[in-house]
Write a protein that holds these residues in place. Sequence first.
Motif, PDB file in Angstrom:
ATOM      1  N   ASP A 151      28.310  13.254 -28.192  1.00 34.62           N
ATOM      2  CA  ASP A 151      28.360  14.426 -28.419  1.00 34.62           C
ATOM      3  C   ASP A 151      28.628  14.988 -29.569  1.00 34.62           C
ATOM      4  OD1 ASP A 151      29.234  15.144 -25.283  1.00 34.62           O
ATOM      5  OD2 ASP A 151      31.008  14.816 -25.392  1.00 34.62           O
ATOM      6  N   CYS A 152      28.944  13.707 -30.301  1.00 37.80           N
ATOM      7  CA  CYS A 152      28.782  14.355 -31.899  1.00 37.80           C
ATOM      8  C   CYS A 152      27.462  13.906 -32.806  1.00 37.80           C
ATOM      9  CB  CYS A 152      30.013  13.338 -32.123  1.00 37.80           C
ATOM     10  SG  CYS A 152      31.642  13.977 -31.711  1.00 37.80           S
ATOM     11  N   ARG A 153      26.585  13.565 -31.909  1.00 43.98           N
ATOM     12  CA  ARG A 153      25.432  13.090 -32.769  1.00 43.98           C
ATOM     13  C   ARG A 153      24.422  14.593 -33.506  1.00 43.98           C
ATOM     14  NH1 ARG A 153      21.201  10.656 -28.955  1.00 43.98           N
ATOM     15  NH2 ARG A 153      21.209  12.977 -28.050  1.00 43.98           N
ATOM     16  N   PRO A 154      24.181  15.204 -34.403  1.00 47.33           N
ATOM     17  CA  PRO A 154      23.857  15.936 -35.335  1.00 47.33           C
ATOM     18  C   PRO A 154      22.050  15.751 -34.959  1.00 47.33           C
ATOM     19  CG  PRO A 154      23.931  14.037 -36.428  1.00 47.33           C
ATOM     20  CD  PRO A 154      24.656  13.466 -35.422  1.00 47.33           C
ATOM     21  N   PRO A 155      21.892  17.340 -34.643  1.00 46.47           N
ATOM     22  CA  PRO A 155      23.086  18.126 -34.525  1.00 46.47           C
ATOM     23  C   PRO A 155      23.585  18.766 -33.414  1.00 46.47           C
ATOM     24  CG  PRO A 155      20.926  18.903 -33.640  1.00 46.47           C
ATOM     25  CD  PRO A 155      20.349  17.621 -34.380  1.00 46.47           C
ATOM     26  N   ILE A 156      25.489  19.213 -33.549  1.00 46.40           N
ATOM     27  CA  ILE A 156      25.800  18.939 -32.292  1.00 46.40           C
ATOM     28  C   ILE A 156      25.369  20.383 -31.657  1.00 46.40           C
ATOM     29  CG2 ILE A 156      28.144  19.110 -31.790  1.00 46.40           C
ATOM     30  CD1 ILE A 156      28.900  17.660 -34.217  1.00 46.40           C
ATOM     31  N   GLN A 157      25.684  20.561 -30.493  1.00 42.90           N
ATOM     32  CA  GLN A 157      24.683  21.077 -29.562  1.00 42.90           C
ATOM     33  C   GLN A 157      25.915  22.132 -29.263  1.00 42.90           C
ATOM     34  OE1 GLN A 157      21.519  21.708 -28.620  1.00 42.90           O
ATOM     35  NE2 GLN A 157      21.457  19.766 -30.753  1.00 42.90           N
ATOM     36  N   ASN A 158      27.496  20.664 -28.242  1.00 41.00           N
ATOM     37  CA  ASN A 158      27.899  21.976 -28.165  1.00 41.00           C
ATOM     38  C   ASN A 158      29.613  21.639 -28.889  1.00 41.00           C
ATOM     39  OD1 ASN A 158      30.020  23.581 -26.117  1.00 41.00           O
ATOM     40  ND2 ASN A 158      29.783  21.905 -24.440  1.00 41.00           N
ATOM     41  N   VAL A 161      32.851  20.923 -26.361  1.00 44.38           N
ATOM     42  CA  VAL A 161      33.821  20.140 -25.265  1.00 44.38           C
ATOM     43  C   VAL A 161      34.119  19.193 -25.768  1.00 44.38           C
ATOM     44  CG1 VAL A 161      31.947  17.658 -26.904  1.00 44.38           C
ATOM     45  CG2 VAL A 161      32.239  18.362 -24.656  1.00 44.38           C
ATOM     46  N   SER A 162      35.340  19.212 -26.679  1.00 47.17           N
ATOM     47  CA  SER A 162      36.478  18.534 -27.134  1.00 47.17           C
ATOM     48  C   SER A 162      36.988  18.941 -28.794  1.00 47.17           C
ATOM     49  CB  SER A 162      36.312  17.017 -26.915  1.00 47.17           C
ATOM     50  OG  SER A 162      35.171  16.189 -27.633  1.00 47.17           O
ATOM     51  N   SER A 163      38.198  18.581 -28.614  1.00 46.28           N
ATOM     52  CA  SER A 163      38.239  18.864 -30.049  1.00 46.28           C
ATOM     53  C   SER A 163      37.966  18.578 -31.073  1.00 46.28           C
ATOM     54  CB  SER A 163      40.681  18.772 -29.917  1.00 46.28           C
ATOM     55  OG  SER A 163      40.664  19.431 -29.216  1.00 46.28           O
ATOM     56  N   LEU A 164      37.764  16.486 -30.571  1.00 50.09           N
ATOM     57  CA  LEU A 164      36.793  15.694 -31.367  1.00 50.09           C
ATOM     58  C   LEU A 164      35.855  16.152 -31.942  1.00 50.09           C
ATOM     59  CD1 LEU A 164      37.451  11.938 -30.758  1.00 50.09           C
ATOM     60  CD2 LEU A 164      35.260  13.185 -31.028  1.00 50.09           C
ATOM     61  N   CYS A 165      35.419  16.471 -31.300  1.00 52.23           N
ATOM     62  CA  CYS A 165      33.521  17.626 -31.228  1.00 52.23           C
ATOM     63  C   CYS A 165      33.952  18.048 -32.095  1.00 52.23           C
ATOM     64  CB  CYS A 165      33.279  17.375 -30.020  1.00 52.23           C
ATOM     65  SG  CYS A 165      31.356  17.035 -30.370  1.00 52.23           S
ATOM     66  N   LEU A 166      34.494  19.227 -32.024  1.00 52.91           N
ATOM     67  CA  LEU A 166      34.651  20.475 -33.573  1.00 52.91           C
ATOM     68  C   LEU A 166      35.618  19.820 -34.168  1.00 52.91           C
ATOM     69  CD1 LEU A 166      35.043  23.611 -33.533  1.00 52.91           C
ATOM     70  CD2 LEU A 166      37.072  23.647 -32.528  1.00 52.91           C
ATOM     71  N   HIS A 167      36.023  19.435 -35.077  1.00 54.10           N
ATOM     72  CA  HIS A 167      36.551  18.508 -36.013  1.00 54.10           C
ATOM     73  C   HIS A 167      35.090  18.038 -36.368  1.00 54.10           C
ATOM     74  CE1 HIS A 167      39.201  17.671 -39.146  1.00 54.10           C
ATOM     75  NE2 HIS A 167      38.459  16.204 -38.983  1.00 54.10           N
ATOM     76  N   THR A 168      34.830  17.231 -36.303  1.00 55.37           N
ATOM     77  CA  THR A 168      33.215  16.575 -36.365  1.00 55.37           C
ATOM     78  C   THR A 168      32.530  17.431 -37.105  1.00 55.37           C
ATOM     79  OG1 THR A 168      33.728  14.669 -35.624  1.00 55.37           O
ATOM     80  CG2 THR A 168      31.527  14.960 -36.448  1.00 55.37           C
ATOM     81  N   HIS A 169      32.571  18.670 -36.094  1.00 58.35           N
ATOM     82  CA  HIS A 169      31.176  19.976 -36.611  1.00 58.35           C
ATOM     83  C   HIS A 169      32.081  20.841 -37.622  1.00 58.35           C
ATOM     84  CE1 HIS A 169      29.995  24.130 -36.419  1.00 58.35           C
ATOM     85  NE2 HIS A 169      28.860  23.146 -35.965  1.00 58.35           N
ATOM     86  N   ASP A 170      32.964  20.898 -37.323  1.00 60.03           N
ATOM     87  CA  ASP A 170      33.925  21.918 -38.599  1.00 60.03           C
ATOM     88  C   ASP A 170      33.966  21.104 -40.357  1.00 60.03           C
ATOM     89  OD1 ASP A 170      33.609  23.825 -37.015  1.00 60.03           O
ATOM     90  OD2 ASP A 170      36.145  23.242 -36.298  1.00 60.03           O
TER      91      ASP A 170
END
Length: 229
Positions: A151-158, A161-170
């Motif tokens: 889920d955290c592979r760039p570019p992050i599509q969604n 999907v989780s707080s973990l993924c959102l933190h990585t994206h931001d």
Amino acid sequence: MGSPISPVAADVVMARALEVLMDNTPLRISLVKKESDRSLVSAGAERGPERERSSLPSTVEGVSAPMYRVLPYVRGISERLKKVLKREIDCKITLVPLEKTRRYFTKTKDPVQKELRSNVIYEIPCGGCNLRYIGTTKQYLKKRLQKHKYDCRPPIQNPHVSSLCLHTHDTGHHFTLSETKILDGHKNTSVRYMLEALHIKENIQHLVNKRTDFDRVNDIYAQLLDRRQ
């Protein structure tokens, strides 16, 4: 600490003394003698309801069922004591060793590896800051971590999907999946979700999780956690 058969030996002596006393008194209290014989080997370690039932006298056709007693085996003493007891009371005696075989063997089953555990609550630290992420899964932990990595592979599509993924994206931070810790676990899904919510509520200031992640926690439990903090 005295010998494990000392209480039995004491009962034999007391039973014999009672017989001598009753033989030399004009009174005949048969009930006392009967109860003394019945409790003579009470020090034998009876275990399980089957042995307790087998010790009760049977009244079928007027024939009493034999009593069974268990005594610890002490070499050189137990054999002689068994012969004495056979003469004093009507029961069958079994000698068992004091040491159990399982004492000399360690647990041969290997512990389950962390990555192969399921139905767990886990915690992943962020590699770019001091925040952490708490989640739960019914799958093998290894599969859940692979899903986070995907889920955290760039570019992050969604990113939501989780707080973990959102933190990585931001922030661009990456979580250290290899340092994942298991905090708790339970096979029941409802219980596991509640445990996850309690862990999040207790550590919310140090987590990337949203506050809505512990909405299922009852206010009473939340107050208890707040007081403990």
